[in-house]
Scaffold this active site. Structure first.
Site, PDB file in Angstrom:
ATOM      1  N   GLU A 154       0.850  -1.201   0.000  1.00  0.00           N
ATOM      2  CA  GLU A 154       0.000   0.000   0.000  1.00  0.00           C
ATOM      3  C   GLU A 154       0.877   1.240   0.000  1.00  0.00           C
ATOM      4  O   GLU A 154       1.988   1.242   0.524  1.00  0.00           O
ATOM      5  CB  GLU A 154      -0.941  -0.007   1.205  1.00  0.00           C
ATOM      6  CG  GLU A 154      -0.279  -0.174   2.576  1.00  0.00           C
ATOM      7  CD  GLU A 154       0.251   1.121   3.160  1.00  0.00           C
ATOM      8  OE1 GLU A 154      -0.173   2.190   2.674  1.00  0.00           O
ATOM      9  OE2 GLU A 154       1.071   1.066   4.084  1.00  0.00           O
ATOM     10  N   LYS A 157      -1.277   7.767   2.193  1.00  0.00           N
ATOM     11  CA  LYS A 157      -0.884   8.834   3.115  1.00  0.00           C
ATOM     12  C   LYS A 157      -1.985   9.005   4.158  1.00  0.00           C
ATOM     13  O   LYS A 157      -3.149   9.191   3.808  1.00  0.00           O
ATOM     14  CB  LYS A 157      -0.683  10.159   2.368  1.00  0.00           C
ATOM     15  CG  LYS A 157       0.414  10.139   1.318  1.00  0.00           C
ATOM     16  CD  LYS A 157       0.658  11.536   0.754  1.00  0.00           C
ATOM     17  CE  LYS A 157      -0.550  12.099   0.027  1.00  0.00           C
ATOM     18  NZ  LYS A 157      -0.849  11.385  -1.236  1.00  0.00           N
ATOM     19  N   PHE A 255       7.598  16.659  -0.229  1.00  0.00           N
ATOM     20  CA  PHE A 255       8.429  16.091   0.830  1.00  0.00           C
ATOM     21  C   PHE A 255       9.746  16.849   1.034  1.00  0.00           C
ATOM     22  O   PHE A 255      10.696  16.291   1.576  1.00  0.00           O
ATOM     23  CB  PHE A 255       8.702  14.597   0.584  1.00  0.00           C
ATOM     24  CG  PHE A 255       7.486  13.741   0.834  1.00  0.00           C
ATOM     25  CD1 PHE A 255       7.257  13.190   2.079  1.00  0.00           C
ATOM     26  CD2 PHE A 255       6.566  13.522  -0.169  1.00  0.00           C
ATOM     27  CE1 PHE A 255       6.139  12.419   2.323  1.00  0.00           C
ATOM     28  CE2 PHE A 255       5.432  12.766   0.048  1.00  0.00           C
ATOM     29  CZ  PHE A 255       5.213  12.211   1.307  1.00  0.00           C
ATOM     30  N   ILE A 256       9.792  18.113   0.647  1.00  0.00           N
ATOM     31  CA  ILE A 256      10.961  18.940   0.991  1.00  0.00           C
ATOM     32  C   ILE A 256      10.502  20.164   1.787  1.00  0.00           C
ATOM     33  O   ILE A 256      10.899  21.284   1.512  1.00  0.00           O
ATOM     34  CB  ILE A 256      11.808  19.323  -0.241  1.00  0.00           C
ATOM     35  CG1 ILE A 256      10.976  20.021  -1.329  1.00  0.00           C
ATOM     36  CG2 ILE A 256      12.518  18.111  -0.808  1.00  0.00           C
ATOM     37  CD1 ILE A 256      11.838  20.627  -2.448  1.00  0.00           C
ATOM     38  N   CYS A 266       4.880   4.502   9.405  1.00  0.00           N
ATOM     39  CA  CYS A 266       5.582   3.951   8.236  1.00  0.00           C
ATOM     40  C   CYS A 266       7.059   4.315   8.158  1.00  0.00           C
ATOM     41  O   CYS A 266       7.920   3.433   8.230  1.00  0.00           O
ATOM     42  CB  CYS A 266       4.870   4.395   6.953  1.00  0.00           C
ATOM     43  SG  CYS A 266       3.203   3.721   6.767  1.00  0.00           S
TER      44      CYS A 266
END
Length: 445
Positions: A154, A157, A255-256, A266
């Protein structure tokens, strides 16, 4: 299609609800009778936007059922999904005891040929082990049934899981069986109508893909946090730097965002697990070790900065810090590996009192901090500020993005704000009269 989903945690329940939404008949199995009773009553035990009404709708239409009996769940199933937890062990490896238990139960109870799908995040080689366990039970019963084990990781999010499942970037299927691949393609075809999103590969490659994806994202987070810390020392502004590098299509903006470090169910677990897998295979995972070390340091960053600020004033002991946000990120109640835990524990160990608010994760936080007499969880973001010496923003909930700054200033004993998510403009906060501390940004930005 008739599906059995074993485990009604985050992955299992979201998967069940979305499959049922597309017309499949889904039976969920969980060993906890209280959870099953609650779900059968139409109430969801985890927080995920949009999940509860979806569960209620399919439950009322008869497409979604819940039981504690795996034998009942797989009786007529075409596919059985393993969606149980794989918690980390002290050495970083995954605890596969729940996966093995479910595999054994499937082998003891299956009555016809079955496709078994590993959707839990598991180390490379687990699908082979699951198939072996099931085969052992079938042999013990002297039953000749065909079983194919598919790896179907999977990529959900938390906080946006329904959209991720219904409109996936890709669907990864690991199998060497053409029949199993065809069945899975049919199952997922309603989720991939605009283009072919289904990627079929070897089982071990699919298992590795999950870890590689999460470790890549964790790497981006640790990278930008390290860049932010360097920016702070050399007078650069990480927001400008982020814009400069994010505009490169090879890097992208996702993701920055600098912050207090990654957490959740996770990234921390999967980075540790891949480190363990690499070391077990004789590979030294230098990059992954650095990613984890940078994240550990980042979780301590704000606590250290708060202590440094109050050191000339006699330290943090006896002072009160208001904290906004406790969940590891917005739109979830998940406190697993949350940066707030490290921050609160570090500051209370130094004698600081914490008065915290989170719009969703408060109950989970109360359980985590119940033994810490210096922590108080309140029901209002502004109540957290009353009489506190400073405010720290940890989680980027929308309601924190444009708050009543006059009310905050009046509630605090001094207008001091530490921002672990860079939600506000340093120059704007200065104009409002706040001493403002964020991550990697200049005071005039």
């Amino acid at each position: 299609m008739k599906l059995c989903i074993v485990g009604t945690g985050y992955v299992g329940l979201v998967s069940a609800a979305c499959f049922a939404e597309m017309g499949n008949t889904v039976t969920c199995v969980d060993v906890n009778p209280d959870v099953v009773k609650k779900l059968n009553a139409g109430s969801v035990h985890i927080f995920e936007p949009g999940l509860e009404p979806m569960v209620r709708h399919s439950r009322a239409d008869g497409r979604l059922a819940f039981t504690t009996s795996l034998e009942e769940g797989i009786r007529d199933a075409d596919c059985a999904f393993i969606c149980v937890g794989t918690p980390p062990q002290p050495d970083g490896s995954c605890d596969l005891s729940y996966v093995r238990q479910v595999a054994g139960d499937i082998g003891r109870h299956m009555q016809k040929d079955l496709v078994v799908v590993d959707k839990s995040t598991v180390p490379v080689g687990t699908a082979d082990e699951v198939k072996s366990i099931i085969r052992q039970q079938l042999d013990a019963r002297k039953v000749s049934l065909k079983v194919d084990v598919v790896s179907n990781p999977e990529f959900l999010k938390e906080g946006d899981a329904i959209a991720d499942f219904m409109k996936p970037d890709r669907v990864v299927l690991g199998t060497d069986s053409e029949q199993a691949a065809a069945l899975m393609r049919e199952l997922y075809s309603p989720f991939a109508r605009t283009r072919d999103k289904i990627i079929v590969m070897g089982v071990r490659s699919a298992e590795m893909t999950k870890y590689a994806a999460n470790c890549m994202l964790a790497t981006k987070i640790s990278f930008i946090n390290e860049i932010a810390n360097i920016c702070e020392k050399v007078g650069a502004d990480v927001r400008d730097v982020r814009t400069g590098i994010g505009s490169d299509s090879r890097i992208g903006y996702q993701f920055i965002y600098p912050g207090v470090g990654y957490g959740g169910s996770c990234f921390p677990k999967d980075v540790k697990a891949l480190i363990h897998t690499a070391e077990k295979a004789g590979v030294e995972p230098r990059l992954l070790n650095a990613v984890e070390e940078v994240n550990k340091r980042q979780k301590q960053y704000m606590a250290r900065r708060i202590q440094e600020y109050f050191e000339p004033q006699g330290g943090v002991q006896g002072k009160t810090l208001a904290v906004w946000g406790l969940a590891f990120k917005a739109n979830t109640d998940d406190m697993r590996e949350a940066a707030s835990i490290s921050i609160v524990n570090d500051l209370t160990a130094a004698g600081m009192k914490i008065r915290a608010f989170d719009p969703v994760a408060a109950d989970n936080a109360r359980v985590i901090f119940q033994g810490n007499g210096l922590v108080e969880i309140v029901d209002s973001q502004y109540a957290a500020c009353d009489g506190a010496q400073a405010l720290l923003v940890v989680t980027e909930w929308n309601q924190f993005r444009n708050p009543d700054f006059d009310r905050i200033r009046q509630s605090l004993t001094a207008p001091i704000l530490f921002d672990g998510r860079n939600l506000y403009s340093p120059s704007s906060m200065a104009q409002r009269g706040f001493a403002y501390f964020c991550i990697g940004r200049r005071a005039d930005a």
